[in-house]
Design a protein around this motif. Structure first.
Motif, PDB file in Angstrom:
ATOM      1  N   UNK A  83       0.841  -1.207   0.000  1.00  0.00           N
ATOM      2  CA  UNK A  83       0.000   0.000   0.000  1.00  0.00           C
ATOM      3  C   UNK A  83       0.872   1.250   0.000  1.00  0.00           C
ATOM      4  N   UNK A  84       0.394   2.269  -0.678  1.00  0.00           N
ATOM      5  CA  UNK A  84       1.060   3.567  -0.675  1.00  0.00           C
ATOM      6  C   UNK A  84       0.858   4.196   0.709  1.00  0.00           C
ATOM      7  N   UNK A  85       1.922   4.696   1.343  1.00  0.00           N
ATOM      8  CA  UNK A  85       1.753   5.292   2.654  1.00  0.00           C
ATOM      9  C   UNK A  85       0.945   6.586   2.653  1.00  0.00           C
ATOM     10  N   UNK A  86       0.848   7.246   1.502  1.00  0.00           N
ATOM     11  CA  UNK A  86       0.114   8.515   1.445  1.00  0.00           C
ATOM     12  C   UNK A  86      -1.375   8.309   1.166  1.00  0.00           C
ATOM     13  N   UNK A  87      -1.693   7.583   0.094  1.00  0.00           N
ATOM     14  CA  UNK A  87      -3.101   7.455  -0.300  1.00  0.00           C
ATOM     15  C   UNK A  87      -3.723   6.141   0.163  1.00  0.00           C
ATOM     16  N   UNK A  88      -2.930   5.243   0.729  1.00  0.00           N
ATOM     17  CA  UNK A  88      -3.407   3.953   1.258  1.00  0.00           C
ATOM     18  C   UNK A  88      -4.052   3.064   0.197  1.00  0.00           C
TER      19      UNK A  88
END
Length: 152
Positions: free
Chosen positions: A145-150
């Motif tokens: 998962x992207x840490x910013x947009x999840x």
């Protein structure tokens, strides 16, 4: 390669490995085994020419013994370009597994919440792109998962 004429083998590898890895990841979804083979041959010619230019007074046998060998621990390929000091080597295009494109059913959209399970299953089946150890470790830690947009 012209910009790397005066560079050492480690600098050449640092410059070429991300390019080869990116091209292999991008084109592995199409019928590309013959293309990958020809690109591997082209990269061999480029690296051999670089090595011969770097050591003008040495024989081609000396150049091959110095820069080419079985650098990959699990592959038996003798013609891999690498640096004996650092242990780094240039990956080959043919080593990237070819993954066929999977068609999307009907009018399935990733934005449709009713099809969330379908898209989750598709992501799970898809082979991951070839990554270096650091990127792979980071992806595992973040559960893909992207840490910013999840999002995946």
């Amino acid at each position: 390669m012209r910009a790397l004429h005066g560079a050492n083998a480690e600098a050449v590898l640092r410059r070429l490995i991300p390019i080869v890895r990116g091209w292999a990841a991008y084109y592995r979804a199409v019928a590309s085994s013959m293309t990958f083979s020809s690109l591997d041959h082209y990269m061999w010619r480029l690296t051999f020419k670089w090595a011969r230019r770097r050591h003008r007074n040495k024989s081609r046998y000396w150049v091959v013994d110095r820069y080419f060998g079985r650098f990959h621990p699990s592959r038996r390929d003798r013609w891999v370009f690498g640096d004996r000091d650092s242990g780094a080597f240039l990956i080959k295009f043919a080593w990237a597994g070819i993954v066929r494109h999977q068609l999307v059913k009907g009018g399935a959209s990733p934005d449709d919440p009713a099809l969330a399970e379908y898209w989750r299953g598709r992501r799970r089946r898809k082979a991951p792109p070839p990554m270096d150890k650091t990127s792979l470790l980071l992806a595992v830690r973040q559960h893909g998962l992207c840490p910013l947009c999840k999002q995946h």
